[in-house]
Design a protein around this motif. Sequence first.
Motif, mmCIF file in Angstrom:
data_model
loop_
_atom_site.group_PDB
_atom_site.id
_atom_site.type_symbol
_atom_site.label_atom_id
_atom_site.label_comp_id
_atom_site.label_asym_id
_atom_site.label_seq_id
_atom_site.Cartn_x
_atom_site.Cartn_y
_atom_site.Cartn_z
ATOM 1 N N PHE A 3 -1.712 1.618 -5.444
ATOM 2 C CA PHE A 3 -2.417 0.342 -5.267
ATOM 3 C C PHE A 3 -1.429 -0.744 -4.870
ATOM 4 N N GLU A 4 -0.278 -0.775 -5.520
ATOM 5 C CA GLU A 4 0.716 -1.802 -5.219
ATOM 6 C C GLU A 4 1.178 -1.715 -3.774
ATOM 7 N N ALA A 5 1.414 -0.498 -3.296
ATOM 8 C CA ALA A 5 1.903 -0.324 -1.925
ATOM 9 C C ALA A 5 0.883 -0.830 -0.909
ATOM 10 N N PHE A 6 -0.369 -0.429 -1.058
ATOM 11 C CA PHE A 6 -1.396 -0.864 -0.100
ATOM 12 C C PHE A 6 -1.728 -2.347 -0.278
ATOM 13 N N TYR A 7 -1.733 -2.816 -1.509
ATOM 14 C CA TYR A 7 -1.999 -4.230 -1.734
ATOM 15 C C TYR A 7 -0.894 -5.088 -1.116
ATOM 16 N N LYS A 8 0.360 -4.637 -1.267
ATOM 17 C CA LYS A 8 1.480 -5.386 -0.688
ATOM 18 C C LYS A 8 1.380 -5.411 0.835
ATOM 19 N N LYS A 9 1.026 -4.286 1.440
ATOM 20 C CA LYS A 9 0.907 -4.219 2.908
ATOM 21 C C LYS A 9 -0.188 -5.168 3.391
ATOM 22 N N ALA A 59 -6.731 12.071 -6.275
ATOM 23 C CA ALA A 59 -5.447 11.378 -6.392
ATOM 24 C C ALA A 59 -5.277 10.351 -5.277
ATOM 25 N N ASN A 60 -4.821 9.163 -5.639
ATOM 26 C CA ASN A 60 -4.366 8.105 -4.739
ATOM 27 C C ASN A 60 -5.492 7.403 -3.967
ATOM 28 N N LYS A 61 -6.549 8.114 -3.601
ATOM 29 C CA LYS A 61 -7.546 7.506 -2.721
ATOM 30 C C LYS A 61 -8.269 6.325 -3.367
ATOM 31 N N PRO A 62 -8.755 6.433 -4.595
ATOM 32 C CA PRO A 62 -9.397 5.256 -5.197
ATOM 33 C C PRO A 62 -8.483 4.042 -5.264
ATOM 34 N N ALA A 63 -7.195 4.268 -5.573
ATOM 35 C CA ALA A 63 -6.254 3.147 -5.624
ATOM 36 C C ALA A 63 -6.127 2.485 -4.260
ATOM 37 N N GLU A 64 -6.036 3.289 -3.226
ATOM 38 C CA GLU A 64 -5.937 2.748 -1.870
ATOM 39 C C GLU A 64 -7.183 1.956 -1.490
ATOM 40 N N GLU A 85 -0.880 4.647 9.832
ATOM 41 C CA GLU A 85 -0.347 3.604 8.954
ATOM 42 C C GLU A 85 -0.564 3.966 7.494
ATOM 43 N N GLN A 86 -1.725 4.511 7.217
ATOM 44 C CA GLN A 86 -2.006 4.961 5.852
ATOM 45 C C GLN A 86 -1.072 6.086 5.452
ATOM 46 N N LYS A 87 -0.843 6.991 6.371
ATOM 47 C CA LYS A 87 0.057 8.104 6.089
ATOM 48 C C LYS A 87 1.459 7.606 5.805
ATOM 49 N N ALA A 88 1.911 6.625 6.599
ATOM 50 C CA ALA A 88 3.254 6.083 6.390
ATOM 51 C C ALA A 88 3.356 5.413 5.021
ATOM 52 N N ALA A 136 -7.436 -1.400 -3.251
ATOM 53 C CA ALA A 136 -6.548 -2.384 -2.625
ATOM 54 C C ALA A 136 -7.156 -2.934 -1.338
ATOM 55 N N LYS A 137 -7.761 -2.064 -0.535
ATOM 56 C CA LYS A 137 -8.394 -2.516 0.704
ATOM 57 C C LYS A 137 -9.625 -3.373 0.412
ATOM 58 N N TYR A 138 -10.337 -3.066 -0.649
ATOM 59 C CA TYR A 138 -11.502 -3.872 -1.026
ATOM 60 C C TYR A 138 -11.059 -5.280 -1.431
ATOM 61 N N VAL A 139 -9.959 -5.361 -2.162
ATOM 62 C CA VAL A 139 -9.422 -6.670 -2.526
ATOM 63 C C VAL A 139 -9.021 -7.441 -1.269
ATOM 64 N N ASP A 140 -8.402 -6.723 -0.320
ATOM 65 C CA ASP A 140 -8.016 -7.364 0.933
ATOM 66 C C ASP A 140 -9.238 -7.919 1.667
#
Length: 840
Positions: A508-514, A461-466, A761-764, A469-473
């Motif tokens: 994904f949206e949250a990490f991509y937005k950050k 859960a959640n990790k691939p999405a995160e 930061e990831q936790k937040a 997003a970081k890979y896109v960054d």
Amino acid sequence: MSAAKKYKPMDTSEPNENTENIAACLKKAENAAATTAASSLGRSAFSAQNMNSAAASTNGDRLPNFSKLGANHGEIRATSTTSNLLNRIHNSKPGDVKKIVIKNFKAKPTLPENYSEDTYVKLEEAVIAIQLSKPIKYSLEELYQAVVNMCSHKMDAQLYANLKELTEQHVKRNIKLKELTGGSLDKLILLEKINHWWLSFCQQMIMIRSIFLYMDRTYVLQNSSIHSIWDMGLDLFRIHFAQNNVVQKRTVDGLLTLIEKERQGSSVDRGLLKSLVRMLCDLQIYTSSFEEKFLDATNQLYKAESQRKMQELEVPEYLQHVNKRLAEENERLLHYLDSSTKHPLIYNVEKELLAEHLTTILQKGLDSLLEDNRLNDLTLLYGLLSRVKNGTSELCGNFNGYIKKKGRTIVIDPEKDKSMVQDLLDFKDKMDVIVRNCFEHNEKFTNSLREAFEFFINQRANKPAELIAKYVDMKLRSGNKGTTDEELEKTLDKIMVLFRFIHGKDVFEAFYKKDLAKRLLVGKSASVDSEKSMLSKLKQECGGGFTSKLEGMFKDMELSRDINIAFRGHALSNNRDVHNLDLSVSILTMGYWPTYPPTEVTMPPQFINPQQIFNKFYLEKHSGRKLQWQPTLGNCMLRAQFDAGPKELMVSLFQALVLLLFNDKTVMSYEEILAATSIEDGELRRTLQSLACGRARVITKTPKGRDIEDGDQFDFNNEFTNKLFRIKINQIQMKETVILTTFRHNQGNNLLFKLTFQNEEQKATEERVFQDRQYQIDAAIVRIMKMRKTLSHNLLITELFNQLTFPVKPADLKKRIESLIDRDYMERDKDNQNQYNYVA
């Protein structure tokens, strides 16, 4: 029969050239008539010796009988006829029409005595000579004419019966030969003798039919109940060949033996096989006497061979063997087997070599073929399995299982997090190539590939999405060099394919937005066009609601550029205190950008004055708004003077606040810096660590060490050197929190431990996602209850699962329902505790 002829008027006074020509023609006609009469007499004499009747022509017309006329009679008749014709022409008047009447002879032709008996004997001798391959005493024309005479005088039935009897005797005599029925003869020699006998019999029947052709075209055609001469011969051959079980069995066994030798690799006479198989087909006993035994022998051969080869060979080699066998069988069909055998033969071969071992083939070899990317073998596997029942379905199921198993190893292992996204992209490309090139872009396999990726990518859960997003960054940052715009666009398209499989798109949206916020605020975006391209892809995939805040971030940056231009003009015309400070402010709408906790720090005077001027300028233009400064997002460019020369330092606002303190004091303690800047303790320690313990150590720490402790002393490093003039000093990332997970082994009492590291930061960010999900669940529950008014617990849970776009557990939904009940948004029914009522 009569004929009429008109003549043109002639000049009777003088004979002209035309008269001389007519006379010459008449003279020639007279001579021709005499010659014709003589030849007719000769032919009638030959006919009288053989038939004593008028002969019939080959086309069925009966010839006139001149046997009763002598030579003198013929000459008188011809002479008188010619003279009369000449007199009539000379005496005729111009324009007269004269008729010539030709009459048949009044006497009817008859056969001489004993003609039929003699002819039967003659034809019988000829037939027997043909059957025994001996010379014929009579000419074929004479024999043919004899058949014509017999048929013309109604003796055709007896003639046909006699011919049939002769043929049957010949077949019986040959099929009872000891060399055919004896068991000592070699099978190959036996087949050659039978083939020779069959070919000879066919040639004999062709010769016999040419003699009796007139009967075949008259008597046989007029009687539908009897066979033609050729069919009659085949029918007799078939009857006696089928009745003789010994000859038939030895022939079929010999054929099967030859075919078996060929299958084992020996060279055989295919011409012999083709001739004998064609014989069985012509005799119409191919299916009953040969095909059934041939198919049984094929099943037994390939059943034993497949079991042996499956143990001896690896799957790729076995597939090559099967393909070779199928090609060989198709070649046999092409060369000597009947086309009607194709379907049952190929079906039986595929059944024994493939269908019976389908599960073993897939379990034993599919994973290794996919792992090693053996495209040719996979293409062959698909081609072969598509020939058998349920072959592609079984292949598709095993293909799906391999993807899930392989993909899970990529996603689940935390040690592979750094390369997870790239591994997933490579794995997806590899599977796409296999489906497209090896599996013929089969829609069933395409759908199975999507389903398998969606399954395993959501196992964690959640990790691939995160990580996506970081890979896109990483790809969209300006530091990502070496890729063209076209390559970047292709990479983004591939990333979107993975994005579609993710259930927790809000993560994904949250990490991509950050990450997008950092790229925009720091100015590290590789290309505005690439950023907007990615945004349009997300909008197309998830709708405008998903990207509305992201689009607002871009609008804020564009408005901020216009505001900064206007502020610089305002500062130049009205205030001189900011001339030496290049101030650039980003105005961020709170609803669009990630949530940043408010932080209060002590600013130096050179920062406070420009802030106040900008506040006044902005609020005058936009009354009613409130500005809240975020020092955590600021960055500065400082000019520093070292012993080696001046340098420009690119630092964060916190780093700048610390460095500016050393303009007044060269040595400061940790406590002094903390009091002067008011930076949060953890943030200050990371800031000092980046300045004193990183690669660019512009200040020194005493005592030396990697960690910042209370009481540490810091001194400005005048001896700092660097080959670059402009130096970027990176901020130290937040420390990772160690999470210890304990679980017990199923087969014992041993405790196993698993360590995972989580950035603060990831936790937040994850906590914000969790909080947003709670709000969405609450809103969905209230929306459903407001519409339904009354609803049972199970129906409410079902509705929530249909409306929510992220994965959620029933226990979490139950907690939110209880929370809404506590806040009086809904209540339990008094009579039924499993039912809820909406509270208006």
